[in-house]
Motif scaffolding. Structure first.
Motif, PDB file in Angstrom:
ATOM      1  N   GLN A  73       0.847  -1.190   0.000  1.00 48.18           N
ATOM      2  CA  GLN A  73       0.000   0.000   0.000  1.00 48.18           C
ATOM      3  C   GLN A  73       0.880   1.236   0.000  1.00 48.18           C
ATOM      4  OE1 GLN A  73      -3.344  -0.031  -0.248  1.00 48.18           O
ATOM      5  NE2 GLN A  73      -3.099  -2.233  -0.494  1.00 48.18           N
ATOM      6  N   SER A  74       0.563   2.174  -0.857  1.00 49.24           N
ATOM      7  CA  SER A  74       1.348   3.399  -0.967  1.00 49.24           C
ATOM      8  C   SER A  74       0.931   4.404   0.095  1.00 49.24           C
ATOM      9  CB  SER A  74       1.141   4.014  -2.351  1.00 49.24           C
ATOM     10  OG  SER A  74       1.634   5.322  -2.379  1.00 49.24           O
ATOM     11  N   PRO A  75       1.884   5.009   0.810  1.00 46.40           N
ATOM     12  CA  PRO A  75       1.524   6.059   1.763  1.00 46.40           C
ATOM     13  C   PRO A  75       1.023   7.309   1.045  1.00 46.40           C
ATOM     14  CG  PRO A  75       3.901   5.892   1.574  1.00 46.40           C
ATOM     15  CD  PRO A  75       3.306   4.755   0.771  1.00 46.40           C
ATOM     16  N   GLN A  76       1.255   7.418  -0.235  1.00 44.46           N
ATOM     17  CA  GLN A  76       0.820   8.568  -1.021  1.00 44.46           C
ATOM     18  C   GLN A  76      -0.621   8.422  -1.504  1.00 44.46           C
ATOM     19  OE1 GLN A  76       2.619  11.387  -1.708  1.00 44.46           O
ATOM     20  NE2 GLN A  76       4.056  10.563  -0.233  1.00 44.46           N
ATOM     21  N   GLY A  77      -1.307   7.359  -1.131  1.00 36.85           N
ATOM     22  CA  GLY A  77      -2.659   7.133  -1.634  1.00 36.85           C
ATOM     23  C   GLY A  77      -2.607   6.187  -2.812  1.00 36.85           C
ATOM     24  N   SER A  78      -3.672   6.123  -3.542  1.00 36.75           N
ATOM     25  CA  SER A  78      -3.758   5.215  -4.675  1.00 36.75           C
ATOM     26  C   SER A  78      -2.744   5.585  -5.751  1.00 36.75           C
ATOM     27  CB  SER A  78      -5.167   5.283  -5.271  1.00 36.75           C
ATOM     28  OG  SER A  78      -5.223   4.545  -6.456  1.00 36.75           O
ATOM     29  N   MET A  79      -2.164   4.575  -6.370  1.00 38.19           N
ATOM     30  CA  MET A  79      -1.195   4.827  -7.428  1.00 38.19           C
ATOM     31  C   MET A  79      -1.867   4.947  -8.786  1.00 38.19           C
ATOM     32  SD  MET A  79       1.397   5.373  -5.745  1.00 38.19           S
ATOM     33  CE  MET A  79       2.511   5.693  -7.079  1.00 38.19           C
ATOM     34  N   GLU A  80      -3.181   4.745  -8.834  1.00 35.28           N
ATOM     35  CA  GLU A  80      -3.909   4.890 -10.085  1.00 35.28           C
ATOM     36  C   GLU A  80      -4.508   6.282 -10.182  1.00 35.28           C
ATOM     37  OE1 GLU A  80      -6.819   1.889 -10.781  1.00 35.28           O
ATOM     38  OE2 GLU A  80      -5.501   0.280 -10.123  1.00 35.28           O
ATOM     39  N   TYR A  81      -4.522   6.809 -11.397  1.00 36.76           N
ATOM     40  CA  TYR A  81      -5.209   8.080 -11.614  1.00 36.76           C
ATOM     41  C   TYR A  81      -6.707   7.838 -11.537  1.00 36.76           C
ATOM     42  CZ  TYR A  81      -1.073  10.635 -13.112  1.00 36.76           C
ATOM     43  OH  TYR A  81       0.134  11.268 -13.146  1.00 36.76           O
ATOM     44  N   LYS A  82      -7.413   8.789 -10.941  1.00 38.70           N
ATOM     45  CA  LYS A  82      -8.868   8.699 -10.916  1.00 38.70           C
ATOM     46  C   LYS A  82      -9.446  10.057 -11.314  1.00 38.70           C
ATOM     47  CE  LYS A  82      -9.118   9.490  -5.961  1.00 38.70           C
ATOM     48  NZ  LYS A  82      -9.551   8.972  -4.684  1.00 38.70           N
ATOM     49  N   ILE A  83     -10.610  10.024 -11.885  1.00 35.61           N
ATOM     50  CA  ILE A  83     -11.280  11.265 -12.263  1.00 35.61           C
ATOM     51  C   ILE A  83     -11.788  11.930 -10.993  1.00 35.61           C
ATOM     52  CG2 ILE A  83     -13.235  12.275 -13.494  1.00 35.61           C
ATOM     53  CD1 ILE A  83     -12.999   9.894 -15.477  1.00 35.61           C
ATOM     54  N   VAL A  84     -11.360  13.182 -10.777  1.00 37.92           N
ATOM     55  CA  VAL A  84     -11.816  13.920  -9.602  1.00 37.92           C
ATOM     56  C   VAL A  84     -12.731  15.084  -9.968  1.00 37.92           C
ATOM     57  CG1 VAL A  84      -9.889  13.231  -8.131  1.00 37.92           C
ATOM     58  CG2 VAL A  84      -9.692  15.304  -9.520  1.00 37.92           C
ATOM     59  N   TYR A  85     -12.675  15.507 -11.254  1.00 31.81           N
ATOM     60  CA  TYR A  85     -13.532  16.610 -11.684  1.00 31.81           C
ATOM     61  C   TYR A  85     -13.676  16.566 -13.203  1.00 31.81           C
ATOM     62  CZ  TYR A  85     -15.296  21.290 -12.569  1.00 31.81           C
ATOM     63  OH  TYR A  85     -16.061  22.345 -13.002  1.00 31.81           O
ATOM     64  N   LYS A  86     -14.860  16.883 -13.656  1.00 31.47           N
ATOM     65  CA  LYS A  86     -15.090  17.021 -15.090  1.00 31.47           C
ATOM     66  C   LYS A  86     -16.011  18.212 -15.289  1.00 31.47           C
ATOM     67  CE  LYS A  86     -16.419  14.687 -19.282  1.00 31.47           C
ATOM     68  NZ  LYS A  86     -16.584  13.422 -19.958  1.00 31.47           N
ATOM     69  N   ASN A  87     -15.624  19.087 -16.235  1.00 28.85           N
ATOM     70  CA  ASN A  87     -16.455  20.248 -16.554  1.00 28.85           C
ATOM     71  C   ASN A  87     -16.935  20.161 -17.994  1.00 28.85           C
ATOM     72  OD1 ASN A  87     -13.367  21.326 -16.740  1.00 28.85           O
ATOM     73  ND2 ASN A  87     -14.586  22.216 -18.388  1.00 28.85           N
ATOM     74  N   ASP A  88     -18.082  20.793 -18.265  1.00 26.55           N
ATOM     75  CA  ASP A  88     -18.534  20.901 -19.646  1.00 26.55           C
ATOM     76  C   ASP A  88     -17.937  22.170 -20.254  1.00 26.55           C
ATOM     77  OD1 ASP A  88     -20.089  23.061 -18.759  1.00 26.55           O
ATOM     78  OD2 ASP A  88     -21.989  21.971 -18.908  1.00 26.55           O
ATOM     79  N   LYS A  89     -18.290  22.471 -21.497  1.00 24.04           N
ATOM     80  CA  LYS A  89     -17.714  23.630 -22.194  1.00 24.04           C
ATOM     81  C   LYS A  89     -18.000  24.953 -21.490  1.00 24.04           C
ATOM     82  CE  LYS A  89     -17.529  21.820 -26.865  1.00 24.04           C
ATOM     83  NZ  LYS A  89     -17.897  22.023 -28.255  1.00 24.04           N
ATOM     84  N   GLU A  90     -19.102  25.008 -20.767  1.00 22.37           N
ATOM     85  CA  GLU A  90     -19.460  26.242 -20.068  1.00 22.37           C
ATOM     86  C   GLU A  90     -18.860  26.303 -18.666  1.00 22.37           C
ATOM     87  OE1 GLU A  90     -21.951  24.410 -21.824  1.00 22.37           O
ATOM     88  OE2 GLU A  90     -21.419  25.744 -23.475  1.00 22.37           O
ATOM     89  N   GLY A  91     -18.121  25.276 -18.291  1.00 18.28           N
ATOM     90  CA  GLY A  91     -17.501  25.263 -16.974  1.00 18.28           C
ATOM     91  C   GLY A  91     -18.387  24.683 -15.890  1.00 18.28           C
ATOM     92  N   ASN A  92     -19.536  24.148 -16.258  1.00 14.86           N
ATOM     93  CA  ASN A  92     -20.407  23.515 -15.273  1.00 14.86           C
ATOM     94  C   ASN A  92     -19.844  22.158 -14.868  1.00 14.86           C
ATOM     95  OD1 ASN A  92     -22.490  25.573 -15.461  1.00 14.86           O
ATOM     96  ND2 ASN A  92     -22.932  24.702 -17.476  1.00 14.86           N
ATOM     97  N   THR A  93     -20.052  21.806 -13.628  1.00 13.93           N
ATOM     98  CA  THR A  93     -19.595  20.516 -13.132  1.00 13.93           C
ATOM     99  C   THR A  93     -20.432  19.392 -13.723  1.00 13.93           C
ATOM    100  OG1 THR A  93     -18.855  21.525 -11.060  1.00 13.93           O
ATOM    101  CG2 THR A  93     -19.223  19.141 -11.045  1.00 13.93           C
ATOM    102  N   VAL A  94     -19.748  18.406 -14.289  1.00 15.97           N
ATOM    103  CA  VAL A  94     -20.391  17.216 -14.836  1.00 15.97           C
ATOM    104  C   VAL A  94     -20.188  16.038 -13.885  1.00 15.97           C
ATOM    105  CG1 VAL A  94     -20.372  15.571 -16.756  1.00 15.97           C
ATOM    106  CG2 VAL A  94     -20.091  18.007 -17.206  1.00 15.97           C
ATOM    107  N   LEU A  95     -19.007  15.990 -13.260  1.00 17.13           N
ATOM    108  CA  LEU A  95     -18.646  14.874 -12.395  1.00 17.13           C
ATOM    109  C   LEU A  95     -17.658  15.364 -11.351  1.00 17.13           C
ATOM    110  CD1 LEU A  95     -18.916  11.707 -12.170  1.00 17.13           C
ATOM    111  CD2 LEU A  95     -16.873  11.583 -13.579  1.00 17.13           C
ATOM    112  N   GLY A  96     -17.727  14.835 -10.140  1.00 15.56           N
ATOM    113  CA  GLY A  96     -16.786  15.205  -9.092  1.00 15.56           C
ATOM    114  C   GLY A  96     -17.014  16.618  -8.613  1.00 15.56           C
ATOM    115  N   SER A  97     -15.935  17.245  -8.136  1.00 15.75           N
ATOM    116  CA  SER A  97     -16.049  18.626  -7.663  1.00 15.75           C
ATOM    117  C   SER A  97     -14.720  19.357  -7.804  1.00 15.75           C
ATOM    118  CB  SER A  97     -16.503  18.663  -6.200  1.00 15.75           C
ATOM    119  OG  SER A  97     -15.448  18.296  -5.337  1.00 15.75           O
ATOM    120  N   LYS A  98     -14.817  20.669  -7.980  1.00 19.70           N
ATOM    121  CA  LYS A  98     -13.608  21.493  -8.040  1.00 19.70           C
ATOM    122  C   LYS A  98     -12.868  21.417  -6.715  1.00 19.70           C
ATOM    123  CE  LYS A  98     -15.429  24.857 -11.300  1.00 19.70           C
ATOM    124  NZ  LYS A  98     -15.749  26.264 -11.521  1.00 19.70           N
ATOM    125  N   GLN A  99     -13.632  21.380  -5.613  1.00 16.69           N
ATOM    126  CA  GLN A  99     -12.990  21.327  -4.301  1.00 16.69           C
ATOM    127  C   GLN A  99     -12.149  20.068  -4.149  1.00 16.69           C
ATOM    128  OE1 GLN A  99     -12.917  23.889  -1.973  1.00 16.69           O
ATOM    129  NE2 GLN A  99     -11.220  22.580  -1.341  1.00 16.69           N
TER     130      GLN A  99
END
Length: 165
Positions: A18-44
């Motif tokens: 187990q990595s002390p840095q957290g998961s070693m895989e990339y995961k989607i944390v935020y997705k925005n549409d063309k207008e900048g609206n949140t589609v998935l996850g969060s900016k925070q």
């Protein structure tokens, strides 16, 4: 007794993987549409990963009538603005030509190698691209755009800002 020892050794092995840095895989944390609206996850959540020193990648693309392209890049520089928006700059690129019939890329056109592409992207969907002459540093073209973007993180999230209050 042997089974208990083997189980203990196996558990220690698993814990050491187990990595002390957290998961070693990339995961989607935020997705925005063309207008900048949140589609998935969060900016925070994205901001928390940036504050934790996580590796960040941004994906975007376009689909035309006959062509489709996807990009994935690591930012050169990141900024969290007013604790609510993220701005990133990508490394300057010297673009190759793409032969869409054979789906290959090359530097066949040597005049193309004098041009450098730079871009700044934001979590508001902004995508401001410029092409520069590498020798004179003259801006040859500017194409501000809006894009849907997917923001990936790998590592640890942290809530506190870098600066001292």
């Amino acid at each position: 007794m042997i089974n208990k020892i083997l189980t203990l050794v196996f558990l220690i092995f698993l814990m050491s993987c187990q990595s002390p840095q957290g998961s070693m895989e990339y995961k989607i944390v935020y997705k925005n549409d063309k207008e900048g609206n949140t589609v998935l996850g969060s900016k925070q959540q994205l901001i928390d990963y940036i504050r934790g020193g996580a590796d960040i990648k941004i994906g975007w693309g376009s689909k035309g009538k006959t062509r489709r392209i996807e990009h994935l890049s690591e930012p050169r520089w990141l900024a969290v603005l007013n604790e609510s928006e993220v701005t990133v700059h990508l490394d300057p690129q010297v673009f190759s030509r793409v032969d869409w019939n054979t789906l290959t890329a090359s530097y066949v056109d040597s005049t193309f190698t004098n041009r450098e592409w730079r871009v700044v992207l934001t979590t508001k969907g902004d995508f401001d691209a410029i092409w520069m002459d590498r020798n004179t540093k003259e801006v040859l073209r500017r194409v501000p755009q809006k894009h849907s973007m997917t923001w990936f993180a790998r590592g640890t999230a942290r809530k506190e800002p870098f600066f001292m209050k």
